[in-house]
Design a protein around this motif. Structure first.
Motif, short mmCIF file in Angstrom:
data_model
loop_
_atom_site.label_atom_id
_atom_site.label_comp_id
_atom_site.label_asym_id
_atom_site.label_seq_id
_atom_site.Cartn_x
_atom_site.Cartn_y
_atom_site.Cartn_z
N GLN A 2 42.99 41.96 42.18
CA GLN A 2 41.84 42.67 42.73
C GLN A 2 41.02 43.32 41.63
O GLN A 2 41.52 43.57 40.53
CB GLN A 2 42.30 43.75 43.71
CG GLN A 2 42.94 43.22 44.97
CD GLN A 2 43.32 44.35 45.89
OE1 GLN A 2 43.99 45.30 45.48
NE2 GLN A 2 42.88 44.26 47.13
N ILE A 78 30.24 45.68 43.71
CA ILE A 78 31.43 45.12 44.33
C ILE A 78 32.34 46.29 44.70
O ILE A 78 32.23 47.36 44.11
CB ILE A 78 32.12 44.11 43.37
CG1 ILE A 78 33.10 43.23 44.13
CG2 ILE A 78 32.75 44.82 42.18
CD1 ILE A 78 33.44 41.93 43.41
N SER A 81 38.52 46.71 46.30
CA SER A 81 39.50 45.88 47.00
C SER A 81 39.13 44.40 47.00
O SER A 81 39.95 43.57 47.40
CB SER A 81 39.68 46.37 48.43
OG SER A 81 38.45 46.29 49.13
N ASP A 82 37.93 44.05 46.51
CA ASP A 82 37.55 42.64 46.43
C ASP A 82 38.38 41.92 45.37
O ASP A 82 38.90 42.54 44.44
CB ASP A 82 36.06 42.49 46.08
CG ASP A 82 35.16 42.69 47.29
OD1 ASP A 82 35.66 42.77 48.43
OD2 ASP A 82 33.93 42.76 47.09
N SER A 83 38.47 40.63 45.51
CA SER A 83 39.24 39.83 44.55
C SER A 83 38.47 39.68 43.24
O SER A 83 37.24 39.74 43.21
CB SER A 83 39.51 38.44 45.13
OG SER A 83 38.31 37.70 45.20
N SER A 86 35.98 36.92 43.42
CA SER A 86 34.66 37.30 43.95
C SER A 86 33.78 37.92 42.87
O SER A 86 32.58 37.64 42.79
CB SER A 86 34.80 38.30 45.10
OG SER A 86 35.42 37.71 46.20
N ARG A 90 30.21 36.38 41.50
CA ARG A 90 28.95 37.14 41.50
C ARG A 90 28.35 37.23 40.11
O ARG A 90 27.16 37.03 39.92
CB ARG A 90 29.17 38.55 42.04
CG ARG A 90 29.37 38.59 43.52
CD ARG A 90 29.49 39.99 44.03
NE ARG A 90 30.07 39.94 45.36
CZ ARG A 90 30.33 41.00 46.09
NH1 ARG A 90 30.10 42.21 45.62
NH2 ARG A 90 30.86 40.87 47.28
N GLU A 104 34.35 51.82 49.54
CA GLU A 104 34.25 50.91 50.69
C GLU A 104 32.96 51.10 51.48
O GLU A 104 32.48 50.17 52.10
CB GLU A 104 35.47 51.09 51.60
CG GLU A 104 36.79 50.70 50.96
CD GLU A 104 36.91 49.22 50.61
OE1 GLU A 104 36.34 48.37 51.31
OE2 GLU A 104 37.59 48.93 49.61
#
Length: 130
Positions: A2, A78, A81-83, A86, A90, A104
Motif C-alpha cells: 500500500q 492518492i 490505503s490505495d495500492s 495505483s 497515476r 480518506e
C-alpha cells in the motif's frame, strides 16, 4: 503493498502566498524536489517542483512571485490505503514525479509518495524474490 507502506509522512509544505524564492530555499535546505501547497484549511491546492522554481527564477528574476503563480493545479492525490500499483499507474499516466497522500475524506494531507519511494518498493520486491 500500500501507499502507506512507502510514503513519507508529514511532508514539508508551503502556502500559495509564499514567495517562490522561499520555496526554493526550503527545497535546498531539506533536499526536496516537490512541495505540496496547502491553503489556510490545510487542503492541498497545488504542488510545486524544483524545476518550476528554476523556470520562475529565469522568467521573473528578482520580481516577487508567489508560489500560487507557479504551482501545478489541480493536483492528483492518492489515499494511503490505495495500492502502490495505483500510485504507479497515476504517476506514469500523468508523467508526474510524486503524489500528495490525503486522508480518506480527501481533505487533509497525511504524506507524500515520490519516484524515489517507488524505487525503494521495487528494491524490496526484488530482494524478496530472489
Amino acid at each position: 503493498m500500500q501507499v502507506s507502506d512507502y510514503m513519507s509522512p508529514a511532508p514539508v509544505t508551503i502556502e500559495p502566498g509564499a514567495d517562490y524564492k522561499q520555496a526554493f530555499t526550503v527545497m535546498q535546505e531539506k533536499n526536496l524536489h516537490h512541495l505540496p501547497v496547502l491553503d489556510s484549511s490545510n487542503a492541498v491546492v497545488g504542488i510545486v517542483a524544483r524545476r518550476d522554481l528554476q523556470v520562475a527564477a529565469q522568467h521573473f528574476h528578482e520580481a516577487p512571485v508567489e508560489v500560487g503563480e507557479v504551482m501545478h493545479t489541480p493536483v492528483t492525490t492518492i489515499v494511503s490505503s490505495d495500492s502502490l500499483a495505483s500510485a504507479v499507474e497515476r504517476m506514469s499516466d500523468q508523467g508526474i514525479g510524486c503524489l500528495p497522500v490525503v486522508d480518506e475524506g480527501g481533505q487533509q494531507l497525511v504524506g507524500i509518495i515520490t519516484e524515489i519511494d517507488m524505487l525503494r518498493a521495487l528494491k524490496d520486491l526484488l530482494a524478496n524474490q530472489g
